[in-house]
Design a protein around this motif. Structure first.
Motif, PDB file in Angstrom:
ATOM      1  N   MET A   1      44.115  51.354  35.931  1.00  0.00           N
ATOM      2  CA  MET A   1      43.349  52.575  36.541  1.00  0.00           C
ATOM      3  C   MET A   1      41.874  52.163  36.866  1.00  0.00           C
ATOM      4  SD  MET A   1      43.356  56.424  35.854  1.00  0.00           S
ATOM      5  CE  MET A   1      43.266  56.202  34.117  1.00  0.00           C
ATOM      6  N   ILE A   2      41.406  51.224  35.803  1.00  0.00           N
ATOM      7  CA  ILE A   2      39.897  51.180  35.933  1.00  0.00           C
ATOM      8  C   ILE A   2      39.477  50.144  36.945  1.00  0.00           C
ATOM      9  CG2 ILE A   2      38.183  49.918  34.483  1.00  0.00           C
ATOM     10  CD1 ILE A   2      39.370  50.875  32.102  1.00  0.00           C
ATOM     11  N   VAL A   3      40.502  49.184  37.159  1.00  0.00           N
ATOM     12  CA  VAL A   3      40.362  48.288  38.275  1.00  0.00           C
ATOM     13  C   VAL A   3      40.546  48.870  39.479  1.00  0.00           C
ATOM     14  CG1 VAL A   3      41.134  46.164  39.262  1.00  0.00           C
ATOM     15  CG2 VAL A   3      41.158  46.258  36.915  1.00  0.00           C
TER      16      VAL A   3
ATOM     17  N   HIS B   1      36.966  33.201  43.875  1.00  0.00           N
ATOM     18  CA  HIS B   1      36.344  32.740  42.781  1.00  0.00           C
ATOM     19  C   HIS B   1      35.422  34.189  42.069  1.00  0.00           C
ATOM     20  CE1 HIS B   1      36.445  28.936  43.959  1.00  0.00           C
ATOM     21  NE2 HIS B   1      35.972  29.128  45.189  1.00  0.00           N
ATOM     22  N   CYS B   2      36.509  35.368  42.014  1.00  0.00           N
ATOM     23  CA  CYS B   2      36.060  36.568  41.703  1.00  0.00           C
ATOM     24  C   CYS B   2      36.893  36.912  40.413  1.00  0.00           C
ATOM     25  CB  CYS B   2      36.085  37.574  42.872  1.00  0.00           C
ATOM     26  SG  CYS B   2      35.823  39.370  42.558  1.00  0.00           S
ATOM     27  N   GLU B   3      36.269  37.352  39.162  1.00  0.00           N
ATOM     28  CA  GLU B   3      36.958  38.159  38.554  1.00  0.00           C
ATOM     29  C   GLU B   3      37.651  39.245  38.477  1.00  0.00           C
ATOM     30  OE1 GLU B   3      34.747  37.574  34.430  1.00  0.00           O
ATOM     31  OE2 GLU B   3      33.641  35.754  35.414  1.00  0.00           O
ATOM     32  N   LEU B   4      37.065  40.149  39.419  1.00  0.00           N
ATOM     33  CA  LEU B   4      37.628  41.499  39.697  1.00  0.00           C
ATOM     34  C   LEU B   4      39.037  41.106  40.453  1.00  0.00           C
ATOM     35  CD1 LEU B   4      37.465  44.456  39.594  1.00  0.00           C
ATOM     36  CD2 LEU B   4      36.184  44.308  41.663  1.00  0.00           C
ATOM     37  N   GLN B   5      38.847  40.341  41.353  1.00  0.00           N
ATOM     38  CA  GLN B   5      39.958  39.906  42.065  1.00  0.00           C
ATOM     39  C   GLN B   5      41.024  39.471  41.395  1.00  0.00           C
ATOM     40  OE1 GLN B   5      39.748  36.186  44.884  1.00  0.00           O
ATOM     41  NE2 GLN B   5      40.445  37.505  46.482  1.00  0.00           N
ATOM     42  N   ASP B   6      40.775  38.128  40.358  1.00  0.00           N
ATOM     43  CA  ASP B   6      41.520  37.784  39.398  1.00  0.00           C
ATOM     44  C   ASP B   6      42.289  38.984  38.614  1.00  0.00           C
ATOM     45  OD1 ASP B   6      40.943  35.193  40.015  1.00  0.00           O
ATOM     46  OD2 ASP B   6      39.524  35.183  38.431  1.00  0.00           O
ATOM     47  N   LEU B   7      41.541  39.875  38.223  1.00  0.00           N
ATOM     48  CA  LEU B   7      42.206  41.078  37.230  1.00  0.00           C
ATOM     49  C   LEU B   7      43.174  41.805  38.108  1.00  0.00           C
ATOM     50  CD1 LEU B   7      38.976  42.176  35.602  1.00  0.00           C
ATOM     51  CD2 LEU B   7      40.992  41.438  34.404  1.00  0.00           C
TER      52      LEU B   7
ATOM     53  N   ALA C   1      26.547  34.122  36.348  1.00  0.00           N
ATOM     54  CA  ALA C   1      27.091  35.041  35.476  1.00  0.00           C
ATOM     55  C   ALA C   1      27.974  36.110  36.441  1.00  0.00           C
ATOM     56  CB  ALA C   1      25.968  35.645  34.785  1.00  0.00           C
ATOM     57  N   CYS C   2      27.389  36.336  37.413  1.00  0.00           N
ATOM     58  CA  CYS C   2      28.118  37.667  38.230  1.00  0.00           C
ATOM     59  C   CYS C   2      29.516  37.460  38.368  1.00  0.00           C
ATOM     60  CB  CYS C   2      27.366  37.819  39.524  1.00  0.00           C
ATOM     61  SG  CYS C   2      27.823  39.038  40.397  1.00  0.00           S
ATOM     62  N   PRO C   3      30.304  38.460  38.143  1.00  0.00           N
ATOM     63  CA  PRO C   3      31.808  38.449  38.178  1.00  0.00           C
ATOM     64  C   PRO C   3      32.459  38.589  39.676  1.00  0.00           C
ATOM     65  CG  PRO C   3      31.200  40.324  37.039  1.00  0.00           C
ATOM     66  CD  PRO C   3      30.132  39.689  37.477  1.00  0.00           C
ATOM     67  N   THR C   4      31.573  39.102  40.163  1.00  0.00           N
ATOM     68  CA  THR C   4      32.050  39.309  41.731  1.00  0.00           C
ATOM     69  C   THR C   4      31.056  38.500  42.776  1.00  0.00           C
ATOM     70  OG1 THR C   4      30.678  41.365  42.141  1.00  0.00           O
ATOM     71  CG2 THR C   4      32.605  41.796  41.144  1.00  0.00           C
ATOM     72  N   GLY C   5      31.031  39.040  43.748  1.00  0.00           N
ATOM     73  CA  GLY C   5      30.136  38.512  44.842  1.00  0.00           C
ATOM     74  C   GLY C   5      28.888  39.393  45.101  1.00  0.00           C
ATOM     75  N   ALA C   6      28.702  39.926  44.176  1.00  0.00           N
ATOM     76  CA  ALA C   6      27.225  40.847  44.345  1.00  0.00           C
ATOM     77  C   ALA C   6      26.113  39.806  44.348  1.00  0.00           C
ATOM     78  CB  ALA C   6      27.352  41.844  43.001  1.00  0.00           C
TER      79      ALA C   6
END
Ligand code: FES
Length: 238
Positions: A87-89, A108-114, A201-206
């Motif tokens: 739900m969080i993701v 190369h995105c940690e949100l995408q990986d999750l 350090a940014c986990p996404t593409g922000a």
């Protein structure tokens, strides 16, 4: 040395008394999903992806900020935890503009990986399609606030590793966003050393390197390990 014995997912584990559940689990090969956590900088405990069940506690606890205790019994993969993490993701995807196919951090995105790890192929919540600003005033880097998950990893590496304190947080609730130098455009932020640690350090593409290629993004991500090992949290605290 103060050693605690605890059980994580039915595995008997010994951990140093000053370790968190996440550190003890990771050292024993037990995977707990994380997003805001970054080894080597201060603990934050904001994203709640690392929630675990601890016997005797009616609340779910964030593994990244909860210290181990003698006799603790921890569950990391229950149905309830998987439900909340998913739900969080999904909420993060709905709340921002995470269009992977056109994102500089695609693959190369940690949100995408999750999302991949949790088997998320659709979002049940209404997309907000925010219209936040994109700052490309810096000659080397840019920040797209539509992709920011407010993990504060950029703030912490800039402050605690680089010592520049360019990044900070402004606003509240839905209006929260990361800022540079008291809300100056990044290109005018005099404290910025252009070290690029925030990009790594940014986990996404922000936060991104302008005009970066996939190879450069891969290189940036590989630098994350360097950041994490550059100064451990304990060394910093001491
Ligand atoms: Fe623990 Fe974000 S990783 S709360």
């Amino acid at each position: 040395m103060d050693v605690k014995t605890l059980k994580i997912d039915d595995q008997l584990i010994s951990a140093r008394g000053d370790e968190t559940i996440l550190e003890a689990a990771t050292a024993s090969g037990i995977h707990i999903p994380t997003l805001c956590n970054l080894q080597g900088v201060s603990l934050w405990g904001a994203c709640r992806l690392c929630l675990v069940e601890v016997s005797g506690s009616s609340k779910l606890l964030a593994a990244c900020v909860t210290p181990v205790a003698e006799g603790m019994i921890v569950q990391t993969q229950t149905k309830r935890l998987k439900h909340y993490r998913r739900m969080i993701v999904e909420l993060l995807f709905a709340e921002g503009n995470h269009i992977c196919s056109v994102c500089v951090s695609n693959h190369h995105c940690e949100l995408q990986d999750l999302a991949i790890e949790m088997g998320i192929d659709h979002v049940r919540f209404t997309y907000q399609f925010p219209d936040r600003s994109v700052d490309i005033s810096h000659p080397q880097f840019g920040v797209d606030h539509n992709r920011c998950v407010l993990c504060t990893r950029c703030i912490r590496v800039c402050d605690e590793i680089e010592g520049a304190h360019t990044w900070d947080m402004a606003g509240r609730g839905r209006k929260s966003r990361v800022i540079t130098d008291l809300n100056q455009p990044w290109g005018e932020a005099e404290s910025c050393t252009a070290c690029g640690k925030c990009v790594n350090a940014c986990p996404t593409g922000a936060i991104f390197r302008r005009g970066s290629t996939v190879a450069e993004m891969e290189h940036d991500r590989s630098q994350l390990e360097f950041i994490s090992t550059a100064r451990t949290r304990r060394e910093w605290v001491q």
